[in-house]
Motif scaffolding. Sequence first.
Motif, PDB file in Angstrom:
ATOM      1  N   LEU A   1      -0.670  10.460  -3.411  1.00  0.00           N
ATOM      2  CA  LEU A   1      -1.336   9.306  -2.794  1.00  0.00           C
ATOM      3  C   LEU A   1      -0.779   7.982  -3.284  1.00  0.00           C
ATOM      4  O   LEU A   1      -1.036   6.943  -2.658  1.00  0.00           O
ATOM      5  N   GLY A   2      -0.043   8.005  -4.369  1.00  0.00           N
ATOM      6  CA  GLY A   2       0.440   6.749  -4.931  1.00  0.00           C
ATOM      7  C   GLY A   2      -0.685   6.022  -5.656  1.00  0.00           C
ATOM      8  O   GLY A   2      -1.747   6.583  -5.942  1.00  0.00           O
ATOM      9  N   THR A   3      -0.475   4.746  -5.932  1.00  0.00           N
ATOM     10  CA  THR A   3      -1.461   3.976  -6.708  1.00  0.00           C
ATOM     11  C   THR A   3      -2.135   2.867  -5.911  1.00  0.00           C
ATOM     12  O   THR A   3      -3.111   2.281  -6.370  1.00  0.00           O
ATOM     13  N   ASN A   4      -1.614   2.552  -4.721  1.00  0.00           N
ATOM     14  CA  ASN A   4      -2.187   1.467  -3.917  1.00  0.00           C
ATOM     15  C   ASN A   4      -2.844   2.070  -2.666  1.00  0.00           C
ATOM     16  O   ASN A   4      -2.193   2.260  -1.643  1.00  0.00           O
ATOM     17  N   ILE A   5      -4.136   2.363  -2.786  1.00  0.00           N
ATOM     18  CA  ILE A   5      -4.851   3.107  -1.758  1.00  0.00           C
ATOM     19  C   ILE A   5      -5.852   2.196  -1.046  1.00  0.00           C
ATOM     20  O   ILE A   5      -6.614   1.468  -1.693  1.00  0.00           O
ATOM     21  N   VAL A   6      -5.838   2.250   0.274  1.00  0.00           N
ATOM     22  CA  VAL A   6      -6.799   1.508   1.097  1.00  0.00           C
ATOM     23  C   VAL A   6      -7.648   2.515   1.867  1.00  0.00           C
ATOM     24  O   VAL A   6      -7.111   3.465   2.454  1.00  0.00           O
TER      25      VAL A   6
ATOM     26  N   LEU B   1       0.830  -1.210   0.000  1.00  0.00           N
ATOM     27  CA  LEU B   1       0.000   0.000   0.000  1.00  0.00           C
ATOM     28  C   LEU B   1       0.865   1.262   0.000  1.00  0.00           C
ATOM     29  O   LEU B   1       1.977   1.284   0.522  1.00  0.00           O
ATOM     30  N   SER B   2       0.300   2.334  -0.567  1.00  0.00           N
ATOM     31  CA  SER B   2       0.991   3.629  -0.598  1.00  0.00           C
ATOM     32  C   SER B   2       0.269   4.676   0.251  1.00  0.00           C
ATOM     33  O   SER B   2       0.882   5.651   0.688  1.00  0.00           O
TER      34      SER B   2
END
Length: 588
Positions: free
Chosen positions: A536-541, A421-422
């Motif tokens: 936010l990057g690309t791997n968002i939770v 995650l990012s």
Amino acid sequence: MCQTYKLGIDIGSTTMKVALIDNAGRLLFYDYRRHNADVQNTARRIMRAMTERVGDCALQVVVTGSVGMGFAERLGCRFVQEVVAAARTVEVLYPDVHTFVDMGGEDSKMIFFEKGKVPDIRMNGSCAGGTGAFIDQTATLLGVDTGELNRLASESTIVYPIASRCGVFSKTDIQNLIARNVSKADIAASVFHAVATQVIGSLARGMDISPKLFFCGGPFAFLPQLRMSFLKLLCLTEADCIIPDNAQIIPATGCALLADDNDFVILADLMQRINTCLDSDVDYSMRLPALFTDERSYETWLETKHTHHVKRSILNTVENLTGHTFYLGVDSGSTTTKLVLIDDDAQVVYTDYRRNNGDSFCTFAEALRDMRDTLSADDFEVISCATGYGESLLKTAFSLDYGIVETMAHYRGALNIMPDLSFVLDIGGQDMKAIWAENGAIKRVEINEACSSGCGSFIETFAAQLGYSTADFARMACLAQHPCDLGTRCTVFMNSKVKQAMREGAKVEDIAAGFSYSVVKNCLYKVLKLHDVAELGTNIVVQGGTMRNHSVVRALELLTGREVAFTDIPELMGAYGAALYAREQHNL
């Protein structure tokens, strides 16, 4: 030839009122009902009821109210300001009145009458403290309706100080009183006293509130204890005031009294205008994109999100539980307590979610008893960890094994479903946590401070005000075709945007979707002050109770251009992370 009458229509932020009088000023028909942001259908129902009472007739129509202007324009009717309409009623029907006090859903007014002088009109500003909505929110917080709130106030023995200047501050005061086991009766009376103090202090401003005193508006009509609070504060008695039989329709009656010079419209034609004109001329050019094109696209989207759901354990019978070690995470928040029990494989065995009602200790004790009774087994080991607002209290009182900072608990929960995650965004009812990560390590954390406009209560409060459950409000938002752009403003000022949207003919579902967009915009740009979504990057939770609202999740995706992941227990991820921490520490 049909009869001729005068019709006054008052459309406020939460209710619609009508008053029908004949040429002699006699009241023939009146109605008062909440419109729940659906002005058109409410108007239809009222007009049908009026037709059944008086038949078809010719009407002179005048409209007032905070939402009434757009309604009047589309119907081709005359509009007057609400205070002008109310003053007309007093001048014609109650000439002995010196001080007029009106309270509506989101505003309050005072008018001072002196013979030979123009009435002195005072109104509250942008704050909804000292209004009907303030009382409604308090009733919701106590888990009662406003009628029960009035009954409770009549049994009070002590009045406590409560800040009525803002719902945020009052909620804190009320929750503190609940935590101190102050009776609901005393809290109810304290709220009424706070409202009276706020209205008198903010509107009188040097003028004497002297008899005769005239009470107007729904809160005064339906809450006698509210009137008594005003009288006690002013050292007056009921003999010093006038309480009309229909205080809730005073502005509507004033509109009817002002209709002398208006053109006539046949009632059947007015109903036809309501059926057609209110649907026309709605400007969609400034609306936001639909969250989903239709119900099928929503269902398809949901199917793509199932890949990150937490795994469930099969160890849920007495035989399977006995002799095993399990890990309990408890997230003790300011308003709710969450429990998650996992096994050695980090699979969920049991969950619990309940409101605190101001008592974290007893709520956790009850949750533990229910877990034991549900699992029906005592012969298994539990390693425990607490997090959240009540971490220290529960860890000490119940001798729990570990404690973990709430931010870390939420991060650990998210990391378990997406190791690379990012960014993690956790939105609860009144707080928000944002965590940036890189290569499995936290590199930045942001937490909201004074503003709750990017949190779940932002939607919950407005859904309740409009008469919908949060779940129904969220479902409607997902299927809205023309979401309103409500901007990025705080809860207090958002009221004006909602009223403007209603005046412009917005549907309830479009307003609901607008709130979802607004929560995300407030969160990203007002609270986090995000400059570029690339941060936010690309791997968002996403997690937290607010993320059970799929319209918020989808709004986040559309505004950032990123797909996001969430579990089937977003509201429990803090407790889940605490359980994972207990497991890690025990197995070191």
